[in-house]
Design an enzyme around this catalytic site. Sequence first.
Site: not given
Lengths: 461, 461
Positions: B179, B288, B319, B343
């Site tokens: 994931f 990751d 997280k 941005t």
Amino acid sequence: YEYDRPLMKTQVPGPRSKELTKQMGQIQNNTAINFFCNYEESRGNFLVDVDGNRMLDVYTQIASIPIGYNHPALLKVVSDPNNASAFVNRPALGILPPESFVNKLTEGLLTVAPKGLNRVQNMACGSCSNENAFKAMFIWYRNKERGTSIPSDADLSSCMINQTPGCPELSILSFSGAFHGRTMGCLATTHSKPIHKLDVPSFDWPIAPFPRLQYPLDEHVRENAQEEARCLEETEDLIVKWRHKGMPVAGVVIEPIQAEGGDNHASAAFFISLRKIASKHGCAFHVDEVQTGGGATGRFWAHEHWGAEDPADIVSFSKKLLTGGFFYRDEMETDKPYRIFNTWMGDPSKNLLLAEVLNVIRQENLLAEVTRTGKALLGGLYELQAKYPNLLSRARGQGTFCAIDICKASVRDKLILQARDNGVILGGCGDLSIRFRPALIFKEHHVHMFLNVFSDLLAAH
Amino acid sequence: YEYDRPLMKTQVPGPRSKELTKQMGQIQNNTAINFFCNYEESRGNFLVDVDGNRMLDVYTQIASIPIGYNHPALLKVVSDPNNASAFVNRPALGILPPESFVNKLTEGLLTVAPKGLNRVQNMACGSCSNENAFKAMFIWYRNKERGTSIPSDADLSSCMINQTPGCPELSILSFSGAFHGRTMGCLATTHSKPIHKLDVPSFDWPIAPFPRLQYPLDEHVRENAQEEARCLEETEDLIVKWRHKGMPVAGVVIEPIQAEGGDNHASAAFFISLRKIASKHGCAFHVDEVQTGGGATGRFWAHEHWGAEDPADIVSFSKKLLTGGFFYRDEMETDKPYRIFNTWMGDPSKNLLLAEVLNVIRQENLLAEVTRTGKALLGGLYELQAKYPNLLSRARGQGTFCAIDICKASVRDKLILQARDNGVILGGCGDLSIRFRPALIFKEHHVHMFLNVFSDLLAAH
Ligand code: FES
């Protein structure tokens, strides 16, 4: 509480900014940094830098500051001890929302819901808003194709390995010059500058021509209508062509004014026809208001200028709305949990600030103010372009969401730097344009401050 | 300041939660909502809901609350008037960073930089962190292929229309059960549940098998080593196969512990060999740590358990770190502005809070505490699975990042609901697992609180 004028102490970037930029280069890519800011000292329309320079800000953090720096109403939200919990306890909104969240949506985002779009999904930035809007359109389209929202066994097993039919061959139609973000789904619909896209794998999705109009629009009605008809025709051809290719268009995405791509406008008639073409071919119609939304055009949403009864199936937003998300029609709702989902799904502390921004917009009647200020701005640009026809052209805008073209990119870039050294922050867009993106509290006297600086620079050119 | 135990007044969701969930259904999809929370009243390891139920939280907003609810140190950051500006003036960090930002990075994120990764790019969530890490790997790979970072004219023109060579045919190799997020680039590397991927177009990228180990690891060394060797071999084959297909693997992405996919572990030797295979074939290696990072394994990064000198080229996070971003080697730096850009590029107010979280972790020696607590938790799980071999199996974990399998999905789901009604919030993952994701301040006595509730439920089953 605001300053009354720019005040310059050094060239920009000054020595302190240069030193910090150098230090930043030890940590990450520093090549886009303009200068370092003193946000504590910034007020209203004026951005103060670390060398004590105070500049009129007509760019506002890439159009993302709604009511100026350190607005007292927002400072009050942060200093209210009742709000502290919202800032320190960021929830997983999709599973464990705070008690107040329904109210925050009802009193906040839903009060500005676009016509016909009764539902809103909170997200965190422009990119996740658009990515998830695309996903909602794909899911809606596949449910329509299947005739049911219940996936087949083949759907379920193939999607796990990125294969059809579970991961279908579907596309989003976008427009040349468009900008919809930089994550890989968004980026496949972005066609602003090569540097945004270079070296990143993409999808073979159709790209229609965005009308290239002549300005002022009301002086070129016939030619512009022809140009728009050409683009509409080509769009429809592409939808048909991609269907025949086996990669049907699930959704059409468009900005009401192309911003990064060079402030390209099109007529209400164009957008209304485009929406009809999308519907006729069974494609969802997604209006990306990430840069145009929030009031700068004089309406809360730029698409309100179309006067359409049924403007869109999805409208995405972020920037001036401080949070991200998208409004959508009832039919675009997914029926299962965890399809449109991620850990945070936005940030309630941003909804708190947004509710206050919306209050200020109403109390200070800022949309009417933007319309008035915008007239002064565009009027001033028309005068300058009449005076300097070899330098300036194509002045255009809606509200304060204005732009003007400069004869050459190098001249444009130089003018932006010179304006900054004279206390006015401007931004470029497209190949030749300067774009104006002030906050909603930008008033006529600020317009004149800018025009004075700009016309002096043009006279000296 | 914390509560000393759970206190239940109703079943969960209680009447007030049910009413609010119904109201939310008028606004957006409400099918994933567990219950509504009273974050103001929540403290430390205890989450309070809108019906006055107070529960021990062993799931912490999908593993995203580092030091519990309403930690006094974080409340102090928010109430400090000197910080107000950071909360109300969100800058475009890539062009106009605040004066303090270099310091915030130096005193914050850089103090926990993984070995060999001297640079860090701030982002906003797990998805944009991974999307931009992928982009950095694609750019690095293409520069290597070209032998220069200067694109050809064909690169520049073709990328604008999503075509090769500008948008190259490159891939990211991921693992079954992985994931990495839900935006379209991330989603092409995610293979956890069909509902995450169904109906969304994807890329034809290689998916290698993640080792399926037997637990406890130290009792199955030989079989596990065989399984890992098989997966490594297949991974290398896939890298070669995709190169021959004309879609070379630019990067390999992997979680140090597969979280959403069911808490799947692998040995240090596996990861070190994998990293070598990636290097051998010229692929970047991306770890990751969005769910594993931030201390829950007893080290700040889970990959530290590998003891590798040169663990990765890129490590992404979000997280528990409150902000998002990725660390990277010098060689992965892009040489041009606006390639890795958007941005906001994160949010300095989150860096403020993160700096304080890191202080608390150091002052309270929380990594050592997590290791101690984790031993008690895993020990308790081992005991329970010895006692209930037909119900429980495969207890596993590192620090408090633990999981256990339940014989059937329906039993698992029921146990989670029953635990909640008895004051303990748990989360599922994979097909059969319960995952434990407490905050770093979860102590041994909290472990016993959980074990008491859980063993009662098992006894009654
Ligand atoms: S993609 Fe929107 S915040 Fe990360």
